[in-house]
Design a protein around this motif. Structure first.
Motif, PDB file in Angstrom:
ATOM      1  N   SER A   1       1.059  -1.295   0.009  1.00 25.14           N
ATOM      2  CA  SER A   1      -0.083  -0.168  -0.017  1.00 25.14           C
ATOM      3  C   SER A   1       0.988   1.158  -0.103  1.00 25.14           C
ATOM      4  O   SER A   1       0.649   2.190  -0.712  1.00 25.14           O
ATOM      5  N   SER A   2       1.911   1.323   1.070  1.00 29.00           N
ATOM      6  CA  SER A   2       2.709   2.330   0.904  1.00 29.00           C
ATOM      7  C   SER A   2       3.613   2.413  -0.228  1.00 29.00           C
ATOM      8  O   SER A   2       3.407   3.754  -0.954  1.00 29.00           O
ATOM      9  N   ALA A   3       4.106   1.461  -0.879  1.00 22.98           N
ATOM     10  CA  ALA A   3       4.982   1.676  -2.237  1.00 22.98           C
ATOM     11  C   ALA A   3       3.935   2.277  -3.065  1.00 22.98           C
ATOM     12  O   ALA A   3       4.271   3.069  -4.075  1.00 22.98           O
ATOM     13  N   MET A   4       2.713   1.431  -3.459  1.00 17.90           N
ATOM     14  CA  MET A   4       1.689   2.000  -4.650  1.00 17.90           C
ATOM     15  C   MET A   4       1.293   3.302  -4.471  1.00 17.90           C
ATOM     16  O   MET A   4       1.266   4.138  -5.364  1.00 17.90           O
ATOM     17  N   LEU A   5       1.056   3.670  -3.288  1.00 22.25           N
ATOM     18  CA  LEU A   5       0.506   4.912  -3.029  1.00 22.25           C
ATOM     19  C   LEU A   5       1.419   6.130  -3.361  1.00 22.25           C
ATOM     20  O   LEU A   5       1.370   7.239  -3.778  1.00 22.25           O
ATOM     21  N   THR A   6       2.682   5.733  -2.945  1.00 25.50           N
ATOM     22  CA  THR A   6       3.788   6.587  -3.018  1.00 25.50           C
ATOM     23  C   THR A   6       4.198   7.082  -4.423  1.00 25.50           C
ATOM     24  O   THR A   6       4.102   7.880  -5.029  1.00 25.50           O
ATOM     25  N   SER A   7       4.127   5.877  -5.310  1.00 27.19           N
ATOM     26  CA  SER A   7       4.536   5.959  -6.708  1.00 27.19           C
ATOM     27  C   SER A   7       3.211   6.439  -7.584  1.00 27.19           C
ATOM     28  O   SER A   7       3.428   7.368  -8.223  1.00 27.19           O
ATOM     29  N   ARG A   8       2.122   5.906  -7.175  1.00 29.56           N
ATOM     30  CA  ARG A   8       0.998   6.316  -8.121  1.00 29.56           C
ATOM     31  C   ARG A   8       0.428   7.861  -7.896  1.00 29.56           C
ATOM     32  O   ARG A   8       0.071   8.531  -8.715  1.00 29.56           O
ATOM     33  N   PHE A   9       0.598   8.126  -6.671  1.00 33.06           N
ATOM     34  CA  PHE A   9       0.307   9.695  -6.196  1.00 33.06           C
ATOM     35  C   PHE A   9       1.468  10.545  -6.269  1.00 33.06           C
ATOM     36  O   PHE A   9       1.090  11.669  -5.656  1.00 33.06           O
ATOM     37  N   LYS A  10       2.556   9.933  -6.531  1.00 29.14           N
ATOM     38  CA  LYS A  10       3.743  10.938  -6.561  1.00 29.14           C
ATOM     39  C   LYS A  10       4.038  11.612  -5.216  1.00 29.14           C
ATOM     40  O   LYS A  10       4.261  12.899  -5.262  1.00 29.14           O
ATOM     41  N   ILE A  11       3.975  10.867  -4.038  1.00 30.12           N
ATOM     42  CA  ILE A  11       4.011  11.524  -2.953  1.00 30.12           C
ATOM     43  C   ILE A  11       5.411  11.842  -2.603  1.00 30.12           C
ATOM     44  O   ILE A  11       6.452  10.834  -2.743  1.00 30.12           O
ATOM     45  N   PRO A  12       5.966  13.057  -2.267  1.00 28.55           N
ATOM     46  CA  PRO A  12       7.178  13.441  -2.069  1.00 28.55           C
ATOM     47  C   PRO A  12       7.566  12.576  -0.929  1.00 28.55           C
ATOM     48  O   PRO A  12       7.219  12.184   0.048  1.00 28.55           O
ATOM     49  N   ALA A  13       8.951  12.104  -0.779  1.00 29.99           N
ATOM     50  CA  ALA A  13       9.607  11.262  -0.065  1.00 29.99           C
ATOM     51  C   ALA A  13      10.081  12.374   1.330  1.00 29.99           C
ATOM     52  O   ALA A  13      11.171  11.731   1.876  1.00 29.99           O
ATOM     53  N   GLY A  14       9.418  13.042   1.561  1.00 26.77           N
ATOM     54  CA  GLY A  14       9.469  13.777   2.964  1.00 26.77           C
ATOM     55  C   GLY A  14       8.738  12.972   4.121  1.00 26.77           C
ATOM     56  O   GLY A  14       8.351  11.913   4.279  1.00 26.77           O
ATOM     57  N   TRP A  15       8.358  13.864   4.987  1.00 23.74           N
ATOM     58  CA  TRP A  15       7.484  13.262   5.925  1.00 23.74           C
ATOM     59  C   TRP A  15       6.158  12.849   5.772  1.00 23.74           C
ATOM     60  O   TRP A  15       5.408  12.259   6.375  1.00 23.74           O
ATOM     61  N   ASP A  16       6.009  13.348   4.446  1.00 23.71           N
ATOM     62  CA  ASP A  16       4.647  12.710   3.871  1.00 23.71           C
ATOM     63  C   ASP A  16       4.580  11.122   3.765  1.00 23.71           C
ATOM     64  O   ASP A  16       3.326  10.562   3.946  1.00 23.71           O
ATOM     65  N   LEU A  17       5.777  10.654   3.785  1.00 18.79           N
ATOM     66  CA  LEU A  17       5.545   9.257   3.928  1.00 18.79           C
ATOM     67  C   LEU A  17       4.970   8.613   5.117  1.00 18.79           C
ATOM     68  O   LEU A  17       4.084   7.806   5.039  1.00 18.79           O
ATOM     69  N   PHE A  18       4.970   9.330   6.187  1.00 19.88           N
ATOM     70  CA  PHE A  18       4.519   8.679   7.276  1.00 19.88           C
ATOM     71  C   PHE A  18       2.935   9.112   7.308  1.00 19.88           C
ATOM     72  O   PHE A  18       2.099   8.424   8.172  1.00 19.88           O
ATOM     73  N   ALA A  19       2.300  10.095   6.785  1.00 19.76           N
ATOM     74  CA  ALA A  19       1.026  10.284   6.443  1.00 19.76           C
ATOM     75  C   ALA A  19       0.289   9.195   5.899  1.00 19.76           C
ATOM     76  O   ALA A  19      -0.870   8.844   5.962  1.00 19.76           O
ATOM     77  N   LEU A  20       1.055   8.210   5.174  1.00 20.13           N
ATOM     78  CA  LEU A  20       0.538   6.879   4.583  1.00 20.13           C
ATOM     79  C   LEU A  20       0.268   5.872   5.538  1.00 20.13           C
ATOM     80  O   LEU A  20      -0.475   5.030   5.256  1.00 20.13           O
ATOM     81  N   LEU A  21       0.716   6.012   6.995  1.00 18.86           N
ATOM     82  CA  LEU A  21       0.505   4.801   7.934  1.00 18.86           C
ATOM     83  C   LEU A  21      -0.834   4.554   8.130  1.00 18.86           C
ATOM     84  O   LEU A  21      -1.115   3.586   8.060  1.00 18.86           O
TER      85      LEU A  21
END
Lengths: 250, 370
Positions: free
Chosen positions: B89-109
């Motif tokens: 989920s983390s990987a797919m959401l990051t790549s598909r929604f182009k989530i920047p690799a900052g603190w936003d990563l943790f919003a995916l938790l």
């Protein structure tokens, strides 16, 4: 008026016919005894009346309402509590927690609350006090003696305020002091209007506490009547007590 | 009898109290929390903080797992399934929604946790129709089905090539610390949830199911709903653990996302600390999770930690068969009982030395049939 009625109930396990068209009625507000020799179908009848077994044929009625296909929880919710021949408590829970299991709230919000909250906590404490287990309330239930476990099972049925209590061999393995205590509790609850149906082999206990006694033999009703009438009936003596009632009582 | 009668009980009727004084309990909790908070500030070596991150991930996962398996007695050996779902989920959401690799990563938790929790509903609905050994085997089977799906749904998961996550944007000088603190925060939420479940009517229903499910049901406990809700809650936390693990490692591969050794690790940690207790599994995670990573870092892929696992497990079985926390609690209760016996008028009953049971026996002797 009868509270629980079974009509022509049949139940077989493979080739063994445990109940053969059993018809019986238990009086409302009374302490009803259910006796019979081993294998006569008493526990099977209890299982059928409380939804643990489905009968192959026949009907189970609770105050005229058909409960034949009801599940154990539905029977319990309808006000019929039951204890088992071999106690079925929750051994790793404390004594107080055991009593609370039967007082579970149904709604989602109720489930989120602390288990010791609400009016049911007072009821649980009262039930424990009633059977004399208050001082053991924080002990694991598995560490209680067998007689105490019988009392605990009695308490956690009681906390749900059932109108009918079915007790399967409550005297089995219980010492005379505890047994007198249990008999006193049954009489006290009966005085408050609770109906009892008691399966028991201890004739002194049955004859001393029951208003009416039904006798089973070979999966069917043999007779019913007052303890005195049952005690002196030749058919009962022949079927259940053998040839000498005093020997059986001993 | 009225409620007043109950409150008027004599002192000799009072139940025994085995609780530690409130100040001791609160003080110990504060001490542990403070130690965990300052840990990466004191031990700044990246190797050590990396061990700390893994310990937090395991702490979060095992605390969630314990809410279902520990309290209900249904031993799930397929929760790697939710760990994997959290990672993907983390990987797919990051790549598909182009989530920047900052603190936003943790919003995916929470999102990854929610996805795992939602997936747990139909899976649990199917699996929870069986009990005991059958349940254990089926949980493993479903986990492998998801591993196969991850290998074969290449357009979604990248198949055996896996998926890459963006490298975090914060400084490499403190790469591990954000993961550590997010893991600690999530684990704290899992432990508070576990504490709440344990003291709620819902939790009491779960514990009753553990002891005798059929009896609990006959007394009005809604067993199916109770088990399913606990299963979903546990999946949320294990999924969230996956969503910390994936960006920390930087990649997701099917065989590592859905890894049976992860399930064994959770079970060993919980059993070692004390299955079904609040802090037992947490203790197991901190000790074994840290040891495992330490040995992996020291000895690479030699799997020395498996030997240590085995030795530790045998030692615990021999010396503390109930697990660390229940064994200590049992000793404590015995001591309180002994002390009370030698102090008149305390109301502690004789012969009340508790037997909290052996978790290994309890698992295989749950009521009912498969």
């Amino acid at each position: 008026m009868s509270v629980l009625t079974v009509e022509e109930v049949r139940k077989s396990y493979g080739g063994v016919q445990a109940l053969r068209g059993c018809t019986m009625a238990f009086a409302e507000g009374a302490v009803n005894g259910l006796i019979g020799p081993n294998g006569s179908g008493k526990t099977t009848l209890f299982n059928v009346m409380t939804g643990y077994e489905r009968p192959d044929a026949g009907r189970v009625l609770l105050r005229g309402r058909d409960m034949t296909q009801a599940t154990p929880d539905a029977v319990f919710a309808a006000g019929v509590g039951r204890t088992f021949q071999l106690t079925r408590i929750f051994p790793r829970l404390t004594v107080l927690e055991n009593v609370h299991v039967a007082a579970q709230r149904r709604g989602l919000l109720g489930q989120l609350r602390r288990w010791t909250s609400g009016a049911e906590h007072e009821r649980a404490l009262e039930a424990l006090d009633f059977v004399g287990l208050t001082r053991l309330s924080r002990e694991p239930a598995g560490s209680l003696s067998y007689g105490q476990q019988k009392l605990l099972e009695f308490a956690f049925i009681m906390v749900a305020s059932p109108s009918v209590m079915l007790l399967d061999e409550p005297a089995g393995g219980v010492n005379p002091t505890l047994l007198r205590h249990l008999a006193g509790r049954i009489k006290a609850l009966n005085a408050q209007g609770v109906t009892f149906v008691i399966v028991e082999h201890d004739m002194e206990f049955v004859m001393g506490i029951c208003d009416q006694v039904s006798v089973m033999h070979n999966g069917a009703a043999l007779m019913e009547g007052s303890p005195e009438k049952v005690r002196s009936d030749p058919a009962v003596l022949d079927a259940y007590l053998g040839t000498d009632v005093s020997a059986a009582e001993a | 009898m009225s409620a007043t009668d109950v409150s008027n009980r004599t002192a000799t009727d009072s139940p025994a109290s085995y609780d530690l004084p409130r100040t001791v309990r609160f003080g110990s909790l504060l001490l542990v929390v403070a130690a965990l908070v300052v840990f990466p500030l004191v031990f700044t070596n990246p190797t050590i903080t990396s061990v700390g991150v893994f310990a937090m991930i395991y702490l979060l996962a095992v605390s969630g797992w314990n809410i279902f398996s520990g309290y209900s007695g249904y031993i799930a050996l397929g929760h790697a399934l939710f760990f994997g779902i959290g990672q993907y989920s983390s990987a797919m959401l990051t790549s598909r929604f182009k989530i920047p690799a900052g603190w936003d990563l943790f919003a995916l938790l929470p999102v990854a946790g929610a996805i795992a929790g939602l997936a747990a509903v139909p899976i649990g609905w199917m699996l929870l129709r069986v009990r005991k050994h059958t349940f254990i085997v089926l949980t493993i089977a479903v986990m492998f089905i998801f591993q196969l799906l991850a290998f074969n749904l290449r357009s979604w998961t990248g198949g055996s090539q896996g998926m890459q996550l963006p490298f975090p944007t914060w400084s490499g000088a403190y790469f591990n610390e954000p993961f550590y603190y997010i893991g600690l925060l999530a684990a704290a939420i899992a432990l508070v949830t576990s504490w709440w479940v344990r003291r709620s009517k819902f939790g009491l229903g779960l514990l009753a199911i553990r002891d005798d499910e059929d009896r609990a049901r006959s007394l009005g406990v809604r067993t199916t709903r109770t088990k399913l809700v606990a299963f979903a809650i546990s999946a949320v936390f294990v999924g969230a653990a996956g969503a910390i693990y994936a960006p920390f490692i930087g990649s997701v591969f099917p065989q590592f996302a859905f890894d049976p050794s992860f399930d064994l690790a959770l079970a060993v940690m919980a059993f070692t600390g004390g299955l079904g207790t609040l802090i037992g599994p947490a203790l197991g995670a901190l000790v074994i999770g840290s040891l495992q990573q330490y040995f992996l870092l020291q000895f690479g892929g030699a799997n020395v930690f498996l030997i240590v696992y085995g030795l530790l497990f045998v030692l615990i079985l021999r010396l503390l068969p109930q697990g660390i926390v229940p064994s200590i609690a049992a000793r404590w209760r015995q001591w309180v009982t002994y002390r009370a016996r030698n102090t008149p008028s305390t109301g502690v009953p004789p012969d009340s030395a508790p037997d909290v049971g052996r978790p290994f026996d309890v698992v295989l002797n749950q009521g009912g049939s498969a």
